[in-house]
Design a protein around this motif. Structure first.
Motif, short mmCIF file in Angstrom:
data_model
loop_
_atom_site.label_atom_id
_atom_site.label_comp_id
_atom_site.label_asym_id
_atom_site.label_seq_id
_atom_site.Cartn_x
_atom_site.Cartn_y
_atom_site.Cartn_z
N VAL A 70 -10.43 6.44 0.97
CA VAL A 70 -9.55 5.35 1.18
C VAL A 70 -8.39 5.46 0.39
O VAL A 70 -8.60 5.70 -0.82
N ASP A 71 -7.04 5.50 1.04
CA ASP A 71 -5.84 5.79 0.23
C ASP A 71 -4.90 4.61 0.38
O ASP A 71 -5.25 3.94 1.11
N ASN A 72 -3.71 5.00 -0.24
CA ASN A 72 -2.64 3.93 0.29
C ASN A 72 -1.61 4.81 0.80
O ASN A 72 -1.44 6.01 0.43
N ARG A 73 -0.98 4.27 1.92
CA ARG A 73 0.10 5.12 2.62
C ARG A 73 1.35 4.28 2.43
O ARG A 73 1.36 3.09 2.77
N ALA A 74 2.61 4.88 2.47
CA ALA A 74 3.77 4.22 2.49
C ALA A 74 3.97 3.72 3.61
O ALA A 74 3.70 4.05 4.98
N ARG A 75 4.50 2.29 3.92
CA ARG A 75 4.86 1.55 4.77
C ARG A 75 6.23 1.20 4.88
O ARG A 75 6.49 0.48 3.91
N PHE A 76 7.01 1.65 5.77
CA PHE A 76 8.29 1.38 5.65
C PHE A 76 8.90 0.51 6.59
O PHE A 76 8.45 0.15 7.83
N SER A 77 9.78 -0.45 5.87
CA SER A 77 10.55 -1.49 6.89
C SER A 77 11.67 -1.57 6.77
O SER A 77 12.32 -1.02 5.48
N VAL A 78 12.46 -2.24 7.64
CA VAL A 78 14.02 -2.53 7.48
C VAL A 78 14.07 -3.82 7.00
O VAL A 78 13.68 -4.67 7.69
N VAL A 160 12.39 -8.94 6.15
CA VAL A 160 12.07 -7.99 6.80
C VAL A 160 12.59 -8.26 8.44
O VAL A 160 12.11 -9.11 9.11
N LEU A 161 13.25 -7.10 9.16
CA LEU A 161 13.85 -7.00 10.11
C LEU A 161 12.96 -6.50 11.25
O LEU A 161 12.52 -6.76 12.26
#
Length: 616
Positions: A70-78, A160-161
């Motif tokens: 189980v890990d954390n991943r980057a979650r990208f938002s505009v 968050v758009l």
């Protein structure tokens, strides 16, 4: 003749009145300035400062070899920074334009001021979103209700758009968006499960935490905005939530009367990632068991015989843990419910143990003196009568002359019913309890089956109504049933694995754990209580079962071991059991597998569960 005096006595009263009023005014001002300075400073602070809380990333879950489960991943938002001066100027200009347009309507049809502000904000936000749509070739729209809720409740946080961008979209935006743009790519973290379904019920999942806690950070009395975190809901994610939770950070900002921040934070603390947990699972064994059980319903548990560490814990059906990020959809939840995937069968499944219980019956008979390896023999005609009830041998087989070794090898019901009756149900139940069948194992997982059942005459008398039994009378047929693992005794696959691990060590109980410690001491519990010759007699039977008997489909060439198959009935469904351990001379691994057949399907234990054990 008029006369004038330099001083008019009537003016003294007026002067005194003015002086008194001035004295009251000065006193009031002095009181507020000198004595209530702290009060008004505090009010100013509360009005002009805002606190933002940012949860820390969760710790990782690793297998015993360091593989990340189980890990954390980057979650990208505009995101659109609404506090930028340029955005605020655009809001004002758009508001004036919208108001001018609506002036052409009759007064009764014109929107009010709040409605005009919402229209203006949405129009400005949509213009920025259209820039993103052009770059990414999308057709997204701003949700007015979400935007207004954000402005009213979390104005200091970026709006968050677009959420959860694909990697190629993220790269494209980084190239095309100016550094000074109010539009920015915002990076957050979310849970990621690289092995998808593997050990799903054991690892568990998280849900959104809208109220992350923060300790020893000032500003508790300030208006506070909190970014969303995550909290463990099931499995290890829940049990070790305190350790996995990161240290929450935060910042305190000065804001203007409209609530927009006006400067850099006056106080800031960065969030810190939570502690990682090294589990005892071995992802290779886990995946091997799951692949062998694909399309089946059931459970498998593998243990390190020496330490009790859980090497694999499988429950089928299961689910992809990534479907819970950021939240589980209604359709996915319904699919899991329909498949039965919510149940962790390894620790919650309630099964009669079938012929795997014959290991207990053999030990009980040897300890009671009713079975003597060199003497105890029967002729198996394929059935045995107990009172007026006929009990067939396993699959109707006729075994002929049978001793303890052959009885374990071929799973002869006649042998174990005969000697089980002589051993008595009380002794059989006592032996089952010595091996821990009457209590949960205490493994580090929520919702383990809390009331495993060992049936005996006393239990029948106390529970016959709640168990929907015809009466509280114990009969010979009941003893015959429990001697071969049928009837009212119920255990979990984890308990079965603990039993065979304990036998392999020559002891009675195993304390399982899902945490790996390379310095963990060897388990030591009560000795099994058999003489070396009696213990070896059972061992020879289990070895023969593994080599040539009903457990032979679990055999791995070049690897010694012991096994016992079992078939049990649960309603109209047959259960295929197999327990095993290896190698025989120095047991390192113990495993229990149970698979559920379809209604009215002949589902022999070794035939279906054997290949799963072999794969592991």
């Amino acid at each position: 003749i008029e006369t004038h005096r330099a001083r008019n006595p009537r003016l003294f009263l007026f002067h005194g009145l003015v002086a008194g009023l001035l004295l009251v005014l000065i006193s009031g001002m002095a009181h507020r300035q000198l004595f209530k300075t702290g009060l008004y400073s505090e009010r100013e602070r509360l009005q002009n400062q805002r606190r933002v809380i940012v949860p820390g990333p969760r710790g990782r879950l690793l297998d015993r070899e360091g593989n990340v489960l189980v890990d954390n991943r980057a979650r990208f938002s505009v995101v659109l920074n609404l506090a930028e001066p340029a955005i605020r100027a655009e809001f004002r200009a758009e508001y004036k334009a919208v108001r001018a347009n609506y002036r052409q309507l009759p007064a009764a049809e014109r929107p009010n001021g709040d409605q005009l502000e919402r229209i203006a904000r949405t129009a400005v936000a949509q213009r920025y979103l259209d820039k993103i749509n052009f770059i990414l070739n999308r057709r997204e729209s701003v949700r007015t209700a979400d935007l207004n809720r954000h402005v009213n409740q979390t104005l200091l946080l970026p709006y968050v758009l677009l959420d959860d961008l694909a990697p190629e979209e993220y790269a494209r935006l980084l190239e095309r968006l100016p550094v000074s743009s109010p539009l920015q790519v915002y990076a957050s973290s979310s849970r990621y499960y690289p092995y998808h379904n593997a050990a799903a019920q054991a690892l568990g999942y998280t849900s959104v935490d809208n109220d992350p806690e923060v300790e020893d950070f000032p500003g508790e009395d300030l208006l506070t905005f909190k970014m969303k975190g995550a909290t463990g809901r099931t499995g290890l994610e829940k049990i070790f939530d305190d350790q996995l939770q990161g240290e929450t950070g935060g910042a305190i900002y000065l804001v203007d009367p409209a609530g927009y921040k006006v400067d850099l934070p006056i106080e800031k603390r960065l969030p810190v990632q939570g502690k990682s947990i090294v589990t005892s699972l071995d992802i290779d064994l886990q995946q091997a068991a799951e692949a062998a059980m694909e399309g089946r319903t059931g459970a498998a548990v593998a243990l390190d015989v020496r330490t009790g560490e859980v090497l694999a814990l499988v429950s089928k059906p299961d689910y992809d843990l990534n479907s819970f990020v950021p939240r589980l959809s209604h359709e996915s939840a319904k699919a899991i419910e329909a498949s039965g995937g919510w149940l962790n069968r390894a620790i919650q499944g309630q099964y009669p143990p079938g012929s795997t219980f014959k290991i207990i019956t053999a030990i009980a008979g040897l300890r009671a003196g009713t079975i003597e390896p060199a003497v105890s023999r029967i002729i198996c005609p394929g059935f045995i009568m107990v009172g007026n009830r006929r009990f067939p041998c396993a699959h109707g087989a006729v075994h002929g002359e049978v001793d303890l070794t052959k009885a374990l090898t071929q799973s002869c019901n006649v042998f174990f019913i005969k000697y089980g009756l002589e051993t008595t149900p009380q002794f059989l139940a006592a032996e089952a309890k010595r091996f821990g069948f009457n209590h949960p194992t205490g493994i580090e997982l929520p919702s383990e089956f809390r009331t495993p059942r060992v049936a005996d005459p006393e239990w029948r008398k106390e529970n016959w109504k709640s168990a929907n039994l015809p009466d509280g009378i114990w009969r010979g047929g009941d003893t015959a049933n429990i001697a071969i693992g049928q009837g009212d005794t119920l255990i979990t696959p984890l308990q079965a694995a603990c039993m065979v691990a304990s036998f392999a060590r020559g002891e009675t109980e195993t304390k399982p754990t899902l945490l790996h410690d390379p310095r963990r001491p060897l388990q030591r519990t009560a000795p099994i209580g058999l003489s070396p010759s009696d213990y070896n007699a059972v061992l020879r039977g289990l070895e023969s079962c593994y080599q040539i008997g009903t457990g032979r489909l679990a055999k791995v060439e070049g690897l010694t071991g012991g096994a016992k198959s079992g078939t049990a009935q649960k309603g109209r469904i047959e259960l295929a059991w197999l327990v095993a351990f290896a190698p025989l001379e120095d047991p390192r691994i113990a495993i229990a597998v149970v698979l559920e057949g379809a209604e009215d399907q002949d589902f022999g234990g070794g035939l279906y569960s054997g290949p799963v054990v072999k794969a592991v």
